[in-house]
Design an enzyme around this catalytic site. Structure first.
Site, PDB file in Angstrom:
ATOM      1  N   MET A 180       6.144   7.957  17.020  1.00 30.90           N
ATOM      2  CA  MET A 180       5.775   8.871  15.946  1.00 30.90           C
ATOM      3  C   MET A 180       4.394   9.499  16.119  1.00 30.90           C
ATOM      4  O   MET A 180       4.211  10.689  15.887  1.00 30.90           O
ATOM      5  CB  MET A 180       5.855   8.138  14.604  1.00 30.90           C
ATOM      6  CG  MET A 180       5.699   9.045  13.398  1.00 30.90           C
ATOM      7  SD  MET A 180       6.069   8.197  11.839  1.00 30.90           S
ATOM      8  CE  MET A 180       7.813   7.847  12.036  1.00 30.90           C
ATOM      9  N   ARG A 194      -4.248  10.332   2.982  1.00 30.93           N
ATOM     10  CA  ARG A 194      -2.938  10.917   3.256  1.00 30.93           C
ATOM     11  C   ARG A 194      -2.060  10.932   2.003  1.00 30.93           C
ATOM     12  O   ARG A 194      -1.312  11.875   1.764  1.00 30.93           O
ATOM     13  CB  ARG A 194      -2.252  10.108   4.368  1.00 30.93           C
ATOM     14  CG  ARG A 194      -0.789  10.446   4.617  1.00 30.93           C
ATOM     15  CD  ARG A 194      -0.602  11.823   5.191  1.00 30.93           C
ATOM     16  NE  ARG A 194       0.782  12.108   5.511  1.00 30.93           N
ATOM     17  CZ  ARG A 194       1.212  13.248   5.997  1.00 30.93           C
ATOM     18  NH1 ARG A 194       0.361  14.207   6.258  1.00 30.93           N
ATOM     19  NH2 ARG A 194       2.489  13.442   6.251  1.00 30.93           N
ATOM     20  N   LYS A 209       0.830  -1.210   0.000  1.00 31.75           N
ATOM     21  CA  LYS A 209       0.000   0.000   0.000  1.00 31.75           C
ATOM     22  C   LYS A 209       0.862   1.257   0.000  1.00 31.75           C
ATOM     23  O   LYS A 209       0.645   2.180  -0.786  1.00 31.75           O
ATOM     24  CB  LYS A 209      -0.906  -0.002   1.229  1.00 31.75           C
ATOM     25  CG  LYS A 209      -1.614   1.329   1.514  1.00 31.75           C
ATOM     26  CD  LYS A 209      -2.409   1.250   2.803  1.00 31.75           C
ATOM     27  CE  LYS A 209      -3.084   2.577   3.132  1.00 31.75           C
ATOM     28  NZ  LYS A 209      -2.140   3.571   3.687  1.00 31.75           N
ATOM     29  N   ASN A 210       1.846   1.326   0.904  1.00 32.70           N
ATOM     30  CA  ASN A 210       2.622   2.556   1.044  1.00 32.70           C
ATOM     31  C   ASN A 210       3.520   2.809  -0.161  1.00 32.70           C
ATOM     32  O   ASN A 210       3.838   3.965  -0.464  1.00 32.70           O
ATOM     33  CB  ASN A 210       3.447   2.519   2.328  1.00 32.70           C
ATOM     34  CG  ASN A 210       2.569   2.636   3.560  1.00 32.70           C
ATOM     35  OD1 ASN A 210       1.456   3.143   3.500  1.00 32.70           O
ATOM     36  ND2 ASN A 210       3.054   2.147   4.696  1.00 32.70           N
ATOM     37  N   ASP A 235       3.733   1.228  11.696  1.00 34.21           N
ATOM     38  CA  ASP A 235       2.513   0.529  11.301  1.00 34.21           C
ATOM     39  C   ASP A 235       2.430  -0.880  11.873  1.00 34.21           C
ATOM     40  O   ASP A 235       1.359  -1.502  11.838  1.00 34.21           O
ATOM     41  CB  ASP A 235       2.421   0.455   9.775  1.00 34.21           C
ATOM     42  CG  ASP A 235       2.108   1.805   9.139  1.00 34.21           C
ATOM     43  OD1 ASP A 235       1.704   2.717   9.874  1.00 34.21           O
ATOM     44  OD2 ASP A 235       2.280   1.939   7.918  1.00 34.21           O
ATOM     45  N   ASP A 272      -5.657   8.326   8.460  1.00 31.01           N
ATOM     46  CA  ASP A 272      -5.949   7.911   9.825  1.00 31.01           C
ATOM     47  C   ASP A 272      -5.875   9.073  10.798  1.00 31.01           C
ATOM     48  O   ASP A 272      -5.040   9.964  10.671  1.00 31.01           O
ATOM     49  CB  ASP A 272      -4.936   6.838  10.285  1.00 31.01           C
ATOM     50  CG  ASP A 272      -5.137   5.524   9.558  1.00 31.01           C
ATOM     51  OD1 ASP A 272      -6.292   5.217   9.231  1.00 31.01           O
ATOM     52  OD2 ASP A 272      -4.144   4.820   9.323  1.00 31.01           O
TER      53      ASP A 272
END
Length: 435
Positions: free
Chosen positions: A341, A97, A22-23, A319, A121
């Site tokens: 984070m 995002r 996904k990222n 994550d 998120d």
């Protein structure tokens, strides 16, 4: 609003392949705007966030073909930058995002873009300083529209420069790289993110004719070029999904093989799971997790309690901390989970405590988990998914729990995990999607 109904306590068995990352997809899809020629992307995950970005790219005027569900062909011959000011764009980008990374390609190719406050998120503050300050040093002028809550960025022509990033932001690095490849002169990016997904972006851009050196390090040197051409690119396996499956196998005492996991790009992830006492074996590009009745958390060499925290690559991704925290609830031993984070990502532990886990939430960033060593099983409850990663962590908890659990707001899970209920049911899980 859809829900999952889960009947837990079932052992799973079989093989499962991670979806495309996904990222990585969110970066790579934005990069197709850098050329007029066709760009083919394969192994695209069929998830809400990625599909929404593909839809946004199409709304900008890019020609999009989807010959297969995991393959898209893009051609950005014409891009309507003014669409970024439409209500439709703002409504969609406010949920995503990844839309922030459209800025780099658009400012590089068209000299103008609009940068809304980031969506995605609700896990804490997500600043844009790294992006804005970097663009500014490359010759971009920006104004903030308080009414529209967006930055307006303009530039006659980007110029190469030296950039020392204040943090190794993955999205910030991606934006700077995509802008720099078409800038006049040379750009040096120091304290760049080194994540495999940034490496993949750089490799793809080089295949398109960019000149990027230092890939895989925190020092990138980029020689600007006049234009880029088309290419084909395949996404890596999603390392977060791989980690989620390892935690799932441990929690449900299951034997699972994770296939085509791109194990060379996992950094310290597997070593960290083994510190929790998880047995696993790398078999070529696959990961085999045997059925394990118990797993014991290791202490540090001096005997002090293990602390697991997020860290830039090759450290553990933020994550993954949610699923590791859930996995620790049934381990033997104690662990401190430190989410550096984001200050809202640990708030889901109240649901785990309600399920019977022994967790002390020290502050918004730290939680101490006292493993139950399976002496007391978690129990099923009704809960709601607050974000993508917490959502799948709660799903793993529910699959290991006694009785029935209900998870509401599963659109959050669908944003990051492709057909997760169908794929896990194929391994023997009992998950029902309820309208």
């Amino acid at each position: 609003m859809s829900t999952f109904e889960i009947r837990g306590g079932k052992q799973l068995h079989g093989s499962i392949q991670p979806q495309g990352a996904k990222n990585e997809a969110l970066q790579i899809l934005c990069a197709v705007l850098l050329t007029k020629e066709k760009v083919t992307i394969t192994n695209i995950p069929d998830i809400l966030d990625v599909n929404m970005l593909i839809e946004l790219i199409g709304d900008l005027g890019v020609e999009v073909e989807r010959p297969q569900r995991d393959t898209c062909v893009f051609q950005a011959k014409y891009v309507n930058v003014d669409f970024l000011q439409s209500k439709e764009y703002k409504a969609k980008s406010g949920k995503l995002r990844g839309a922030v990374m459209l800025a780099g390609p658009l400012i590089a190719r068209y000299g103008k873009t609009y940068l809304p406050q980031p969506g995605g998120d609700k896990i804490g503050r997500r600043r844009l300083d790294t992006h804005i300050r970097g663009f500014e040093k490359m010759g971009v002028k920006f104004d903030y529209d308080h009414e529209g809550k967006e930055f307006i960025l303009t530039a006659d022509k980007l110029k190469g420069t030296y950039l020392l990033l204040e943090e190794p932001s993955v999205t910030g690095t991606a934006n700077m790289v995509m802008a720099a490849v078409l800038a006049d002169g040379n750009t040096t990016i120091y304290n760049a993110a080194c994540e495999p997904y940034v490496q993949q972006l750089c490799k793809m851009l080089n295949n398109m004719g960019a000149k990027i050196k230092g890939i895989g390090s925190n020092l990138l040197e980029i020689e600007g070029v006049e234009s880029l051409h088309g290419c084909e690119h395949r996404l890596l396996a999603d390392m977060i999904e791989t980690g989620s499956f390892i935690a799932l196998a441990a929690m449900t005492q299951s034997e699972i093989t994770i296939t085509d996991a791109d194990v060379n790009d996992l950094g310290l992830m597997l070593d960290t799971f083994m510190r929790f006492g998880i047995q696993l074996e790398v078999q070529g590009n696959d990961i085999f997790i045997p059925q394990q009745d118990h797993y014991r958390i290791q202490n540090f060499i001096d005997g002090s309690i293990l602390t697991v925290y997020d860290h830039p690559w090759p450290g553990v991704s933020p994550d993954l901390l949610s699923v590791m925290l859930v996995m620790a609830t049934q381990a033997k031993g104690n662990v401190l989970i430190h989410q550096k984070m984001f200050e809202s990502r640990l708030f889901f532990v109240d649901k785990l405590i309600e399920m019977g886990a022994q967790i002390v939430l020290c502050d918004p960033h730290r939680a101490v988990v006292m493993g139950l060593n399976r002496q007391s099983n978690l129990r099923g409850i009704r809960m709601s998914s607050p974000d993508i990663r917490a959502g799948v962590a709660l799903l793993i908890a529910a699959l290991s729990a006694e009785g029935k659990s209900i998870i509401e707001n599963i659109d959050q899970i669908d944003r990051g995990y492709q057909n997760i209920d169908t794929r896990l049911n194929a391994l023997g899980a009992d998950i029902r999607r309820m309208a």
